[in-house]
Design a protein around this motif. Sequence first.
Motif, PDB file in Angstrom:
ATOM      1  N   VAL A  84      11.405 -13.180  -0.807  1.00 30.22           N
ATOM      2  CA  VAL A  84      10.317 -12.649   0.013  1.00 30.22           C
ATOM      3  C   VAL A  84       9.658 -13.785   0.781  1.00 30.22           C
ATOM      4  N   SER A  85       8.938 -13.425   1.828  1.00 29.10           N
ATOM      5  CA  SER A  85       8.107 -14.376   2.549  1.00 29.10           C
ATOM      6  C   SER A  85       6.743 -14.372   1.866  1.00 29.10           C
ATOM      7  N   PRO A  86       6.435 -15.370   1.018  1.00 22.86           N
ATOM      8  CA  PRO A  86       5.270 -15.303   0.129  1.00 22.86           C
ATOM      9  C   PRO A  86       3.948 -14.983   0.820  1.00 22.86           C
ATOM     10  N   ARG A  87       3.709 -15.579   1.988  1.00 28.01           N
ATOM     11  CA  ARG A  87       2.409 -15.385   2.636  1.00 28.01           C
ATOM     12  C   ARG A  87       2.306 -14.064   3.382  1.00 28.01           C
ATOM     13  N   ARG A  88       3.427 -13.428   3.654  1.00 31.46           N
ATOM     14  CA  ARG A  88       3.406 -12.211   4.454  1.00 31.46           C
ATOM     15  C   ARG A  88       3.804 -10.966   3.679  1.00 31.46           C
ATOM     16  N   PHE A  89       4.286 -11.131   2.453  1.00 32.73           N
ATOM     17  CA  PHE A  89       4.808  -9.991   1.701  1.00 32.73           C
ATOM     18  C   PHE A  89       3.713  -9.002   1.327  1.00 32.73           C
ATOM     19  N   SER A  90       4.042  -7.703   1.436  1.00 39.43           N
ATOM     20  CA  SER A  90       3.155  -6.641   0.964  1.00 39.43           C
ATOM     21  C   SER A  90       4.013  -5.466   0.498  1.00 39.43           C
ATOM     22  N   LEU A  91       3.444  -4.674  -0.415  1.00 39.11           N
ATOM     23  CA  LEU A  91       4.138  -3.512  -0.967  1.00 39.11           C
ATOM     24  C   LEU A  91       3.243  -2.296  -0.883  1.00 39.11           C
ATOM     25  N   SER A  92       3.774  -1.219  -0.305  1.00 42.12           N
ATOM     26  CA  SER A  92       3.058   0.055  -0.226  1.00 42.12           C
ATOM     27  C   SER A  92       3.921   1.126  -0.885  1.00 42.12           C
ATOM     28  N   VAL A  93       3.290   1.995  -1.680  1.00 43.88           N
ATOM     29  CA  VAL A  93       4.019   3.037  -2.408  1.00 43.88           C
ATOM     30  C   VAL A  93       3.472   4.404  -2.033  1.00 43.88           C
ATOM     31  N   ASN A  94       4.343   5.255  -1.532  1.00 48.19           N
ATOM     32  CA  ASN A  94       3.987   6.637  -1.177  1.00 48.19           C
ATOM     33  C   ASN A  94       2.786   6.720  -0.234  1.00 48.19           C
ATOM     34  N   GLY A  95       2.731   5.803   0.717  1.00 47.60           N
ATOM     35  CA  GLY A  95       1.691   5.835   1.737  1.00 47.60           C
ATOM     36  C   GLY A  95       0.362   5.233   1.332  1.00 47.60           C
ATOM     37  N   ALA A  96       0.252   4.683   0.125  1.00 47.30           N
ATOM     38  CA  ALA A  96      -1.000   4.069  -0.317  1.00 47.30           C
ATOM     39  C   ALA A  96      -1.220   2.757   0.427  1.00 47.30           C
ATOM     40  N   PRO A  97      -2.459   2.261   0.464  1.00 45.35           N
ATOM     41  CA  PRO A  97      -2.716   0.961   1.112  1.00 45.35           C
ATOM     42  C   PRO A  97      -1.834  -0.125   0.516  1.00 45.35           C
ATOM     43  N   PRO A  98      -1.320  -1.022   1.335  1.00 45.37           N
ATOM     44  CA  PRO A  98      -0.419  -2.064   0.821  1.00 45.37           C
ATOM     45  C   PRO A  98      -1.137  -3.069  -0.073  1.00 45.37           C
ATOM     46  N   ARG A  99      -0.387  -3.590  -1.021  1.00 47.33           N
ATOM     47  CA  ARG A  99      -0.872  -4.670  -1.876  1.00 47.33           C
ATOM     48  C   ARG A  99      -0.174  -5.961  -1.483  1.00 47.33           C
ATOM     49  N   SER A 100      -0.882  -7.067  -1.581  1.00 48.82           N
ATOM     50  CA  SER A 100      -0.301  -8.369  -1.261  1.00 48.82           C
ATOM     51  C   SER A 100       0.691  -8.775  -2.346  1.00 48.82           C
ATOM     52  N   GLY A 101       1.428  -9.843  -2.056  1.00 49.01           N
ATOM     53  CA  GLY A 101       2.358 -10.350  -3.048  1.00 49.01           C
ATOM     54  C   GLY A 101       1.668 -10.785  -4.325  1.00 49.01           C
ATOM     55  N   GLU A 102       0.537 -11.464  -4.214  1.00 48.82           N
ATOM     56  CA  GLU A 102      -0.194 -11.918  -5.393  1.00 48.82           C
ATOM     57  C   GLU A 102      -0.708 -10.740  -6.222  1.00 48.82           C
ATOM     58  N   GLU A 103      -1.206  -9.707  -5.542  1.00 49.13           N
ATOM     59  CA  GLU A 103      -1.682  -8.519  -6.264  1.00 49.13           C
ATOM     60  C   GLU A 103      -0.535  -7.846  -7.003  1.00 49.13           C
ATOM     61  N   THR A 104       0.595  -7.701  -6.320  1.00 50.05           N
ATOM     62  CA  THR A 104       1.752  -7.051  -6.929  1.00 50.05           C
ATOM     63  C   THR A 104       2.264  -7.842  -8.113  1.00 50.05           C
ATOM     64  N   LEU A 105       2.315  -9.172  -7.985  1.00 52.74           N
ATOM     65  CA  LEU A 105       2.779 -10.026  -9.071  1.00 52.74           C
ATOM     66  C   LEU A 105       1.838  -9.946 -10.263  1.00 52.74           C
ATOM     67  N   ALA A 106       0.543  -9.890 -10.023  1.00 58.28           N
ATOM     68  CA  ALA A 106      -0.433  -9.855 -11.111  1.00 58.28           C
ATOM     69  C   ALA A 106      -0.341  -8.561 -11.919  1.00 58.28           C
ATOM     70  N   MET A 107      -0.148  -7.444 -11.248  1.00 60.08           N
ATOM     71  CA  MET A 107      -0.131  -6.160 -11.955  1.00 60.08           C
ATOM     72  C   MET A 107       1.245  -5.772 -12.459  1.00 60.08           C
ATOM     73  N   GLY A 108       2.318  -6.269 -11.812  1.00 57.14           N
ATOM     74  CA  GLY A 108       3.668  -5.936 -12.235  1.00 57.14           C
ATOM     75  C   GLY A 108       4.241  -4.770 -11.459  1.00 57.14           C
ATOM     76  N   SER A 109       5.552  -4.710 -11.394  1.00 52.32           N
ATOM     77  CA  SER A 109       6.223  -3.710 -10.560  1.00 52.32           C
ATOM     78  C   SER A 109       5.960  -2.285 -11.027  1.00 52.32           C
ATOM     79  N   TYR A 110       5.969  -2.041 -12.353  1.00 54.06           N
ATOM     80  CA  TYR A 110       5.753  -0.670 -12.823  1.00 54.06           C
ATOM     81  C   TYR A 110       4.343  -0.194 -12.495  1.00 54.06           C
ATOM     82  N   ASN A 111       3.352  -1.041 -12.712  1.00 56.28           N
ATOM     83  CA  ASN A 111       1.983  -0.649 -12.379  1.00 56.28           C
ATOM     84  C   ASN A 111       1.819  -0.422 -10.880  1.00 56.28           C
ATOM     85  N   ALA A 112       2.466  -1.269 -10.075  1.00 49.52           N
ATOM     86  CA  ALA A 112       2.366  -1.104  -8.623  1.00 49.52           C
ATOM     87  C   ALA A 112       3.006   0.203  -8.173  1.00 49.52           C
TER      88      ALA A 112
END
Length: 266
Positions: A84-112
């Motif tokens: 991934v591009s660490p500074r630009r990465f984001s994840l959005s699930v089912n149209g929810a607001p995107p989370r940054s890479g750091e947020e996603t890493l902190a909570m984990g893939s299943y929680n995200a």
Amino acid sequence: MEAAAAVDSSGGDRYRSHLAGDGEKDTAWRHGAPPTYDAVNALFEAERTQEWPAGSLEETVQNAIKTWEMELSHKARLSDFKSVSPRRFSLSVNGAPPRSGEETLAMGSYNALLASPVLASTGAYDAAAETFESSHQLFRDAFPRGFAWEVLRVYSGPPEIVFKFRHWGYKEGPYKGRAATGEKVELYGVAVLKVDDQLRAEDVEVYYDPGELLGGLLKGPKVAPSDEERGEVALAERLSAAATLSASDAGQPPQGCPFRSSAKPE
């Protein structure tokens, strides 16, 4: 002039890169060492519906996502990610607001992927009540052989890759007090993956029905608690009662010692 051989960074894994080699010598692994995927690779190879040609776009996307999932689950620092591009990465699930890479890493893939007030209200899954470690342990217990993943179809190539995927495993362990059933649990979804010129993920959007996953996991009879678990519950109840009593006593005026006379000395 002959081209130099590519450095093998797979650590022996056929589907994931950035597990070994000089590029990982300073990587902070969450559990102290790189993971192995023998069990889930065997499940994937036995039951995949597609076997993509080597070097095809479909194989490239499939292996890239497997690598990204490995890094998200097992690398402790976003700066160690190569997929991934660490500074630009984001994840959005089912149209929810995107989370940054750091947020996603902190909570984990299943929680995200399962953060939803609807799921929490039904008791199916409460991302706010789970940590990174507890969420991963929950699914490791439910799927002892792992949770296999494959690309079914790629609709468009980079820089905006759109693809359909399939995720499956066998509930051969307990999930939230429900016993193993041995049944296949399977879900389908679509994802949009925006990549940079190095094919590193920048924006990821995932769309799927969590009910396909959780419906299968919540099947099975309730597991009776063990003697140890019952003891822990009883202890927690006694401590709670003691704390309540202590709090109520704190509001009472101080009393003299019952073992000393209240009379004044002569």
